[in-house]
Design an enzyme around this catalytic site. Structure first.
Site, PDB file in Angstrom:
ATOM      1  N   GLU A 179       0.847  -1.184   0.000  1.00 23.68           N
ATOM      2  CA  GLU A 179       0.000   0.000   0.000  1.00 23.68           C
ATOM      3  C   GLU A 179       0.893   1.248   0.000  1.00 23.68           C
ATOM      4  OE1 GLU A 179      -3.868   1.987   2.214  1.00 23.68           O
ATOM      5  OE2 GLU A 179      -2.836   0.343   3.204  1.00 23.68           O
ATOM      6  N   GLY A 225       3.071   2.181  10.580  1.00 19.65           N
ATOM      7  CA  GLY A 225       2.862   1.522  11.858  1.00 19.65           C
ATOM      8  C   GLY A 225       2.528   0.053  11.677  1.00 19.65           C
ATOM      9  N   ALA A 226       1.662  -0.223  10.714  1.00 16.85           N
ATOM     10  CA  ALA A 226       1.260  -1.596  10.426  1.00 16.85           C
ATOM     11  C   ALA A 226       0.476  -1.601   9.128  1.00 16.85           C
ATOM     12  CB  ALA A 226       0.424  -2.173  11.570  1.00 16.85           C
ATOM     13  N   GLU A 258      -2.675  -3.927   6.905  1.00 18.04           N
ATOM     14  CA  GLU A 258      -3.760  -4.884   7.075  1.00 18.04           C
ATOM     15  C   GLU A 258      -3.848  -5.953   6.002  1.00 18.04           C
ATOM     16  OE1 GLU A 258      -5.737  -1.399   4.744  1.00 18.04           O
ATOM     17  OE2 GLU A 258      -4.185  -1.638   6.275  1.00 18.04           O
ATOM     18  N   ASN A 259      -2.739  -6.319   5.354  1.00 12.28           N
ATOM     19  CA  ASN A 259      -2.774  -7.344   4.319  1.00 12.28           C
ATOM     20  C   ASN A 259      -3.659  -8.516   4.747  1.00 12.28           C
ATOM     21  OD1 ASN A 259      -0.383  -5.918   3.133  1.00 12.28           O
ATOM     22  ND2 ASN A 259       0.590  -6.790   4.944  1.00 12.28           N
ATOM     23  N   HIS A 278      -6.913  -1.902  15.133  1.00 13.96           N
ATOM     24  CA  HIS A 278      -7.132  -1.181  13.876  1.00 13.96           C
ATOM     25  C   HIS A 278      -6.883  -2.089  12.675  1.00 13.96           C
ATOM     26  CE1 HIS A 278      -7.079   2.481  11.296  1.00 13.96           C
ATOM     27  NE2 HIS A 278      -6.255   1.734  10.568  1.00 13.96           N
ATOM     28  N   GLU A 279      -5.752  -2.768  12.662  1.00 11.15           N
ATOM     29  CA  GLU A 279      -5.427  -3.595  11.494  1.00 11.15           C
ATOM     30  C   GLU A 279      -6.367  -4.789  11.377  1.00 11.15           C
ATOM     31  OE1 GLU A 279      -3.577  -2.119   9.488  1.00 11.15           O
ATOM     32  OE2 GLU A 279      -2.810  -0.665  10.939  1.00 11.15           O
ATOM     33  N   HIS A 331      -9.676  -3.783   9.883  1.00 10.89           N
ATOM     34  CA  HIS A 331      -9.603  -3.601   8.431  1.00 10.89           C
ATOM     35  C   HIS A 331     -10.007  -4.878   7.680  1.00 10.89           C
ATOM     36  CE1 HIS A 331      -8.265   0.318   7.291  1.00 10.89           C
ATOM     37  NE2 HIS A 331      -7.132   0.294   7.974  1.00 10.89           N
ATOM     38  N   GLU A 381      -9.982   4.069   6.066  1.00 12.88           N
ATOM     39  CA  GLU A 381      -9.158   4.525   7.187  1.00 12.88           C
ATOM     40  C   GLU A 381      -9.966   5.323   8.216  1.00 12.88           C
ATOM     41  OE1 GLU A 381      -6.539   3.243   7.819  1.00 12.88           O
ATOM     42  OE2 GLU A 381      -5.732   2.537   5.907  1.00 12.88           O
TER      43      GLU A 381
END
Length: 895
Positions: free
Chosen positions: A126, A266-267, A269-270, A302-303, A306, A325
């Site tokens: 991303e 930060g991370a 979400e794959n 959060h991830e 997603h 987001e």
């Protein structure tokens, strides 16, 4: 690297792709210097679009073969695209396109696409990183089912991971092995991920409410496994919460988190394989603070969230980024508040979120990079992963939540998934679903107007004035909204939910009945007014006494409120308001007025007795939560003060804030001593909200006591702080003591810093903190700047590692304004040199640093001219990346 001549991309120019890629079979032969990628795609023409050539994105790839249905075809390169003309003449229906290419992960310092870190392979796709792996329609509305085979040397890369479910794995000749993964859910290329590395995993089997078993895994480098318990617990809590709150279950056989030391974000979400910056995975009481624990819970949540809001339903185009987001930030905020439990802890979380919004997003709304939540154009999409898209986007979702209620919002979410699961859609689609599920709501009635929050930039200004009429026992509230100055076009009125209450000066909450409503003995004491017009009036009846209005409760809309309240009114709210946010806000406003007055005056700061008494009353309050007290007693930041000043003199602001802090430290000395002694959590370490709040207040008290002691030439409290630093059993207390010594410039600071380094120099995340503490120390006669420059030469500093670069360079430039903004312009010279150096290594990271001087035009001289000169020097660099050029060009366009 793409150079800065990239074209401006407009949302209005969106067109559907000419081809769909329905499935992808990827094979990787992994080698750091030369990885072979074979991509077999099932492709078909989009019959709704005129026949045309297939244009595939690709960057820094070595193409070896292109074939269609097994036969080689000709191709050409055009404007960075791989163009295949012959496909438009094929008969309708799917065809197989095979592309073979190589890439060089070890040379990929941009950390976008496939790269190496710590001896392993990792990806970040991303927004547009997949094109750095293989040629593809690298856009979010092209969704395909992926099957991925990874091959690598087993001894070096024993763990082979990709999205979805593991189909098979086995041995190959020559000490190599393979793993084959399949993700059954269509996804855009930006959600692709692979990992090949020497890692170990914490594993947990869970059974969800749906009765299905799932394997959860958290992968880290060897030696870090003992720091993964909190991340795993946070993942389990996220899965349970999402299924209970929104009826959204985990949909794969397994869910994996992998910690990466070199990571821009930060991370990520794959699908099924989340890659995380180590900062948001690793935690132990000895190495992580209470804030670190809270951040890990929030980011893991959060991830994971997603998985549905971003993965199962994704963005049609990158202009719709807030669709995933903003919504997911709202969801992680709600998750963290629910995990906090008590109303007080929930309020603390909300205050922290609002403070972040106002510290970083409000300035963006007023600066050269101001843009709507749904931008209209961009040059480089990575520059639009912004507080406006994320934090303000979350506030837009929260306003929908307020207008339809908790149950109504849940119904809207259900309809959203019913309509769009498996699709790439827009912000409009989401808003329409929430409104359609609540046809009688204010949102449904005002939806076209409400969506101005997506299309208009800037922070609205709401002015409110109240008038009490004693004979008629009525109170009339007049409210006017004005769009901010950001952008060129005049602002049309927004839909603004304004949560309010009325309070008597004795603290009594007064009933709220509007003049056109029937009498009701049970009239509410809090309600939401819906502002739709530029100017509106609301008259409340049966108001027995002249009230103090409590407006914008819970920060019900992302606006600037001007209500004309006096200090006496604010003191009433600080003492009595039932809304914790407005109680905190009253204290902040009282402090703000005194800080701004001090910054404008050359006279010594002399705080008035009512303010000091109010702060003492909060500190000594018998029932207020310790974390809430800490927030009230935290003065507005220098950045927030700068936003309230014109022109901005960073050194005057810093001097004023330090003077007020020192006076509070001195006048409340006995109260700080009491607070320190009485807020020490009992028992073993726990990052729960109550214990964390107690530690926060105790550490603030210790910092104030050290500051006062150093000013008076005393050694008692610095000595106690140094002993606490040595004896601490957790990082929160150890770091609190160290910060108290460094920020007061106590003599004990140097031995403490030396000891801290000796204890933790093998812990990269803790060492980041060591750099950051020194970079953020209050400036004294240029000594902090000199130390900062020396730290750049430290053997443990590397500008190529994003965490380390942020900990030192970003901390100094963005969070230590008095040290960075120097009359001799040395800070700006440093900034320009390092933005240009970073741009040649990692343009995404460089563009983040470049934004430090977004607000240069608001500075007082001599800072203003020198800052502009530094920006112009960066802009003059001929081979500047599009990432940085967009930032500096916009900055120079301001006056």
């Amino acid at each position: 690297m793409r150079e800065g001549t990239a074209a401006l991309i407009h949302r209005a120019d969106y067109t559907a792709p000419a081809y769909w890629i329905r499935s992808v079979d990827l094979t990787f032969d992994l080698d750091p210097a030369k990885t072979m990628v074979v991509s077999r795609m099932q492709v078909e023409r989009n019959l709704d679009v005129p026949a045309q050539a297939l244009r595939l994105h690709g960057e820094e790839l070595n193409l070896t073969r292109v074939s269609v249905n097994g036969a080689s075809v000709s191709f050409r390169h055009e404007d960075g695209l791989l163009v295949i003309d012959a496909l438009q003449d094929l008969p309708a229906g799917p065809f197989t396109l095979e592309i073979r290419n190589t890439c060089a992960p070890a040379k990929n310092t941009q950390l976008s696409g496939l790269y190496t870190s710590g001896g392993g392979f990792f990806t970040q796709c991303e927004a547009e990183g997949f094109r750095r792996i293989t040629y593809f329609l690298d856009r979010p509305d092209v969704m395909a089912v992926y099957t991925v085979t990874l091959r690598a040397a087993k001894a070096a890369y024993p763990v082979l991971l990709s999205n979805g479910n593991l189909l098979e794995e086995g041995e190959l000749d020559g000490g190599r092995h393979f793993a084959k993964w399949h993700d059954p859910f269509p996804k855009p290329s930006y959600l692709f991920a692979l990992v090949a590395a020497d890692l170990v995993a914490r594993q947990q089997q869970i059974r969800t409410r749906a009765g299905k078993d799932h394997l959860l895994q958290v992968f880290v480098r060897r030696g870090d496994l003992d720091k993964t318990e909190h991340a795993m617990n946070s993942l389990i809590a996220s899965i349970v919460w999402d299924e209970a709150r929104f009826k959204l279950p985990l949909d794969l056989e397994r869910f994996m988190i992998v910690a990466v030391e070199d990571y821009n974000a930060g991370a990520m979400e794959n699908k099924g394989l989340n890659l995380f910056n180590t900062k948001y995975v690793l935690a132990s009481p000895a190495t992580a603070t209470d804030d670190n624990y809270a951040d890990i819970e929030s980011v893991v949540g959060h991830e994971y969230f997603h998985n549905w809001t971003g993965n199962r339903i994704t963005c049609r185009d990158w202009f719709q980024l807030s669709l995933k987001e903003g919504l997911t930030v709202f969801r992680d905020q709600e998750f963290s508040m629910d995990m906090a439990g008590s109303p007080s802890a929930r309020a603390v979380k909300r205050i922290e979120d609002v403070r972040k919004l106002r510290d970083i997003q409000f300035p963006e709304d007023a600066g050269p990079m101001a843009h709507p939540v749904r931008p209209d154009s961009y040059v480089e999409i990575n520059n639009f992963y912004t507080p406006t898209v994320y934090e303000k986007g979350a506030e837009v979702v929260r306003m929908m939540f307020t207008l339809v209620g908790r149950e109504g919002f849940a119904a809207g979410m259900s309809l959203y998934f019913e309509r769009f699961d498996g699709q790439a859609v827009t912000c409009d689609d989401f808003a329409q679903a929430i409104a359609d599920a609540n046809p009688q709501s204010a949102l449904a009635r005002t939806l076209p107007q409400f969506k101005r929050w997506y299309s208009q930039a800037g922070t609205p200004r709401v002015t409110a004035r109240g008038r009490y009429d004693a004979p008629s026992r009525t109170y009339t509230l007049g409210i006017e909204q004005v769009g901010s100055a950001a952008g060129e076009s005049p602002k049309e009125p927004y839909v603004i939910p304004l949560a309010i209450g009325l309070i008597g000066r004795d603290g009594r909450a007064l009933p709220l009945r509007l003049e056109d409503e029937a009498a009701d003995a049970a009239a509410p004491t809090e309600r939401v007014l819906v502002l739709e017009e530029a100017r509106q009036f609301f008259t409340f009846v049966d108001v027995d006494v002249e009230p103090v209005p409590s407006l914008l409760r819970g920060f019900s809309a992302p606006v600037t409120l001007v209500d004309g309240l006096s200090d006496a009114d604010l003191l009433v709210l600080l003492q009595h308001d039932a809304d914790p946010f407005n109680r905190w806000e009253a204290g902040q406003r009282l402090a703000l007025s005194r800080l701004l007055a001090a910054a404008r005056s050359d006279a010594p700061v002399a705080l008035d007795a009512p303010f000091i008494d109010a702060m003492r009353a909060v500190l000594r309050h018998a029932t207020l939560d310790a974390a809430f007290k800490d927030l009230v007693l935290t003065l507005p930041s220098e950045g927030y003060l700068a936003e309230q000043s014109s022109p901005v003199d960073p050194k005057r602001i810093h001097a004023a804030r330090m003077a007020v802090t020192r006076q509070l430290a001195e006048t409340l000395r006995a109260d700080w001593e009491w607070a320190f002694e009485t807020h020490q959590p009992a028992g073993s370490y726990s990052p729960d909200p109550v214990s964390s709040g107690q530690r926060a207040l105790a550490n603030r008290a210790l910092a104030m006591l050290c500051l006062d002691s150093v000013a008076k030439g005393e050694s008692l409290w610095p000595g106690r702080a140094y002993q606490r630093f040595k004896d601490a059993t957790n990082m929160t207390d150890r770091l609190g003591a160290l910060q108290a010594l460094v920020r007061s410039h106590a003599q004990h600071a140097e031995p403490a810093l030396y000891r801290f380094y000796e204890m933790f120099h093998r812990e990269p995340l803790v060492l980041d903190t060591w750099f950051a503490i020194q970079a953020s120390a209050p400036e004294v006669d240029g000594k902090v700047f000199a130390r900062f420059k020396q730290l750049l030469k430290h053997p443990d500093f590397s500008i190529r590692n994003p965490n380390r670069a942020r900990s030192l360079i970003s901390t100094f430039c963005a969070h230590n304004p008095a040290a960075f903004h120097r009359p001799d312009a040395a800070g700006y010279v440093f900034w320009a040199d390092h933005v240009m150096e970073l741009d040649g290594i990692n343009p995404q990271l460089a563009s983040r640093f470049a934004r430090v001087l977004d607000r240069w035009s608001q500075l007082a001289e001599p800072y203003r001219g020198a800052a502009r000169e530094a920006i112009a020097r960066v802009a003059a660099k001929p081979d500047l990346s599009a990432n940085v050029r967009e930032i500096v060009t916009n900055a120079l366009a301001t006056t």
